[in-house]
Scaffold this active site. Sequence first.
Site, PDB file in Angstrom:
ATOM      1  CE  LYS A  54      -3.777  -2.531   2.128  1.00 17.70           C
ATOM      2  NZ  LYS A  54      -4.426  -3.014   3.352  1.00 17.70           N
ATOM      3  CD  GLN A  98      -3.049  -4.527   6.609  1.00 14.07           C
ATOM      4  OE1 GLN A  98      -2.978  -3.571   5.867  1.00 14.07           O
ATOM      5  NE2 GLN A  98      -3.754  -5.608   6.287  1.00 14.07           N
ATOM      6  CG  ASP A 121      -9.136   0.095   4.876  1.00 20.77           C
ATOM      7  OD1 ASP A 121      -9.230  -0.195   3.667  1.00 20.77           O
ATOM      8  OD2 ASP A 121      -8.773  -0.722   5.751  1.00 20.77           O
TER       9      ASP A 121
END
Length: 279
Positions: A54, A98, A121
């Site tokens: 990412k 994450q 996200d």
Amino acid sequence: MTAGTIDGTAVSRKLLAETAERAAAFTEKAGRAPCLATVLVGHDPASETYVKMKRNRSRKNGITSRAVELPETTTTDELVAVITELSNDPEVDGILLQHPVPAQIDERAAFEAIAPGKDVDGVTMYSFAAMAFDLPGFHSCTPGGIMRLLDAYDVELSGKHAVVVGRSPILGKPVGMLLLNRHATVTYCHSRTTDLADQVGRADVVVAAVGKPELIKGEWLKPGAVVIDAGYNPGNVGDVEQSVAAERASLITPVPGGVGPMTIAVLLEQTVSAAEATI
Ligand code: NAP
């Protein structure tokens, strides 16, 4: 019939190119590049790889990233404090925590510390609710990517029967909501569904989001169905029996090269949107 391929690599490339252009325009206007903060707790090798990917992809598209790495022993309070600080930092546009985090951490509490305007996200309850109400907000990235693939191939959704197999908070549940917002008739299947083959057989659009190799058999499909295989299992195997499915479907996402590349592309696009909203 042999299915056409939904080329996620090509669609994601186009989205990334548009995102890079928008990032460059933002940088010129704001005097700084859009910034994605990545938060990694512990040393899970897969998570480390995902974060690295990412960050690399961000850099290649004109987005800076700030890597926050925390020890395996981090507590919920410590993680919430770090994320709150990022939420209040005007130089940070998007925050990615994450997943998964170590077991001692209350993951929901950590996600909820992300300011809604930085939830690129799409993991907070705010983002989920906005998405479900069809109001502006960030989408969970893989579902957002799936919708972009369907749109890129002009798949008609209104009045069509969509069957989503899987109901996880990051994938199955949100993609069903997005399909519903587009006027599909949506059925969710999950581990307690007793007639999976029958349900799948009624679908004009099937979204497989299970994590079980080739669970969805090709012969279950209605001829001409559109198949989105979000599954990613060891050995590059999807959740759909691709070889047989390709003989019955009209369109199908390959694994890899279908849904996978869209996830990062949507994350970066949403990061640039978050940055743009600050000026
Ligand atoms: P998850 O959290 O493990 O959820 C799996 C879902 O499948 C659950 O809702 C579960 O039902 C359901 N399920 C399990 N066994 C089933 C069965 N026999 N019949 C019907 N439903 C069943 O997984 P996830 O995070 O949503 O991920 C699903 C897949 O997508 C994985 O292969 C993952 O690697 C892939 N994925 C890909 C991307 C990408 O970027 N391409 C991103 C995220 C995930 P219950 O709710 O009843 O337990």
